[in-house]
Motif scaffolding. Sequence first.
Motif, PDB file in Angstrom:
ATOM      1  N   LYS A 120       2.773 -48.038  39.164  1.00 16.66           N
ATOM      2  CA  LYS A 120       4.065 -49.079  39.457  1.00 16.66           C
ATOM      3  C   LYS A 120       5.425 -48.187  39.355  1.00 16.66           C
ATOM      4  CE  LYS A 120       6.621 -53.041  38.176  1.00 16.66           C
ATOM      5  NZ  LYS A 120       7.362 -54.082  37.243  1.00 16.66           N
ATOM      6  N   ILE A 124       8.056 -47.364  42.819  1.00 18.84           N
ATOM      7  CA  ILE A 124       9.559 -47.565  42.804  1.00 18.84           C
ATOM      8  C   ILE A 124      10.397 -46.480  42.588  1.00 18.84           C
ATOM      9  CG2 ILE A 124       9.120 -50.035  42.049  1.00 18.84           C
ATOM     10  CD1 ILE A 124      10.228 -49.141  38.961  1.00 18.84           C
ATOM     11  N   TYR A 132      15.116 -44.132  42.319  1.00 16.34           N
ATOM     12  CA  TYR A 132      14.549 -45.464  42.513  1.00 16.34           C
ATOM     13  C   TYR A 132      14.657 -45.670  44.135  1.00 16.34           C
ATOM     14  CZ  TYR A 132      14.699 -46.940  37.942  1.00 16.34           C
ATOM     15  OH  TYR A 132      14.512 -47.094  36.362  1.00 16.34           O
ATOM     16  N   ARG A 135      12.189 -50.504  47.271  1.00 17.08           N
ATOM     17  CA  ARG A 135      11.249 -51.421  46.730  1.00 17.08           C
ATOM     18  C   ARG A 135      11.878 -51.746  45.480  1.00 17.08           C
ATOM     19  NH1 ARG A 135       5.133 -50.513  46.618  1.00 17.08           N
ATOM     20  NH2 ARG A 135       4.739 -52.562  47.675  1.00 17.08           N
ATOM     21  N   PHE A 136      12.173 -50.900  44.552  1.00 17.48           N
ATOM     22  CA  PHE A 136      13.024 -51.146  43.234  1.00 17.48           C
ATOM     23  C   PHE A 136      14.208 -52.085  43.575  1.00 17.48           C
ATOM     24  CE2 PHE A 136      15.928 -50.141  39.651  1.00 17.48           C
ATOM     25  CZ  PHE A 136      15.175 -50.527  38.734  1.00 17.48           C
ATOM     26  N   GLN A 138      14.583 -54.242  45.892  1.00 22.03           N
ATOM     27  CA  GLN A 138      14.236 -55.698  46.326  1.00 22.03           C
ATOM     28  C   GLN A 138      13.520 -56.151  45.150  1.00 22.03           C
ATOM     29  OE1 GLN A 138      11.270 -54.259  49.135  1.00 22.03           O
ATOM     30  NE2 GLN A 138      12.796 -54.804  50.995  1.00 22.03           N
ATOM     31  N   GLU A 139      12.849 -55.542  44.072  1.00 28.92           N
ATOM     32  CA  GLU A 139      12.540 -56.179  42.978  1.00 28.92           C
ATOM     33  C   GLU A 139      13.276 -56.502  41.962  1.00 28.92           C
ATOM     34  OE1 GLU A 139       9.591 -53.577  40.832  1.00 28.92           O
ATOM     35  OE2 GLU A 139       8.266 -53.722  42.894  1.00 28.92           O
ATOM     36  N   THR A 140      14.724 -55.769  42.013  1.00 27.14           N
ATOM     37  CA  THR A 140      15.597 -56.000  41.105  1.00 27.14           C
ATOM     38  C   THR A 140      17.056 -56.631  41.361  1.00 27.14           C
ATOM     39  OG1 THR A 140      16.648 -53.938  41.002  1.00 27.14           O
ATOM     40  CG2 THR A 140      14.827 -54.247  39.583  1.00 27.14           C
ATOM     41  N   ASN A 142      17.865 -59.371  42.795  1.00 20.11           N
ATOM     42  CA  ASN A 142      18.299 -60.851  42.588  1.00 20.11           C
ATOM     43  C   ASN A 142      18.156 -61.142  41.159  1.00 20.11           C
ATOM     44  OD1 ASN A 142      17.908 -61.722  45.150  1.00 20.11           O
ATOM     45  ND2 ASN A 142      15.723 -62.097  44.978  1.00 20.11           N
ATOM     46  N   ARG A 143      17.646 -60.231  40.183  1.00 14.96           N
ATOM     47  CA  ARG A 143      17.565 -60.343  38.798  1.00 14.96           C
ATOM     48  C   ARG A 143      19.192 -59.827  38.143  1.00 14.96           C
ATOM     49  NH1 ARG A 143      13.604 -57.075  36.572  1.00 14.96           N
ATOM     50  NH2 ARG A 143      15.417 -55.428  36.684  1.00 14.96           N
TER      51      ARG A 143
END
Length: 194
Positions: A120, A124, A132, A135-136, A138-140, A142-143
């Motif tokens: 993982k 990222i 980073y 992809r990282f 995109q993962e973070t 929204n949070r």
Amino acid sequence: LDEQNRILDMNKASEEFLGATIKTCLGKDIIAILPEWREALSKTAAKKGMRLDFLSNDEEQRNIELSANILYDNRNQPYGKLIILRDVTKMKQDETALKRINETLKQKITEIEALQIKLKEEAIRDPLTGLYTRRFLQETLNREIAHADRARVPLSLAMIDLDHFKNINDTYGHALGDLLLTSLASLLKRKTRR
């Protein structure tokens, strides 16, 4: 056994186990037949249904489970004991093997979990710079937007581009291009939050 621990009866399995016939054992003290178990047999004499494991010293090691139950007559008076010997060697071996397999499985699961974390992390982070990747983001993203909204704080997103980077690679080679990228990454790591 009677009250004096003399053998009154035994089944065919006992004969095979002891390597003696009922004719040779009848009326003899159990300790005379199993002298190496003197201590265990005396312990079981005092307790109903006590179980102990033994390692026999014959041609191969065996685990034997010994169980003794006091027998009572219809006036609730003890008149003897029922001794049960059970060879649990295979069960103990299987149990030991299962424990080893379980430990190996736990170790493999730990290794797989570590590899998953590493994979993982590799997914990222850029392998050259350690920064980073998209992809990282995109993962973070929204949070982070939700967190900034809840905390009512501004959120900034900075994009960096190296102008004419292809020319550096083409003119000076990829080794120098990699050095430029790692130097920039090092600068960014030193000057920004983790």
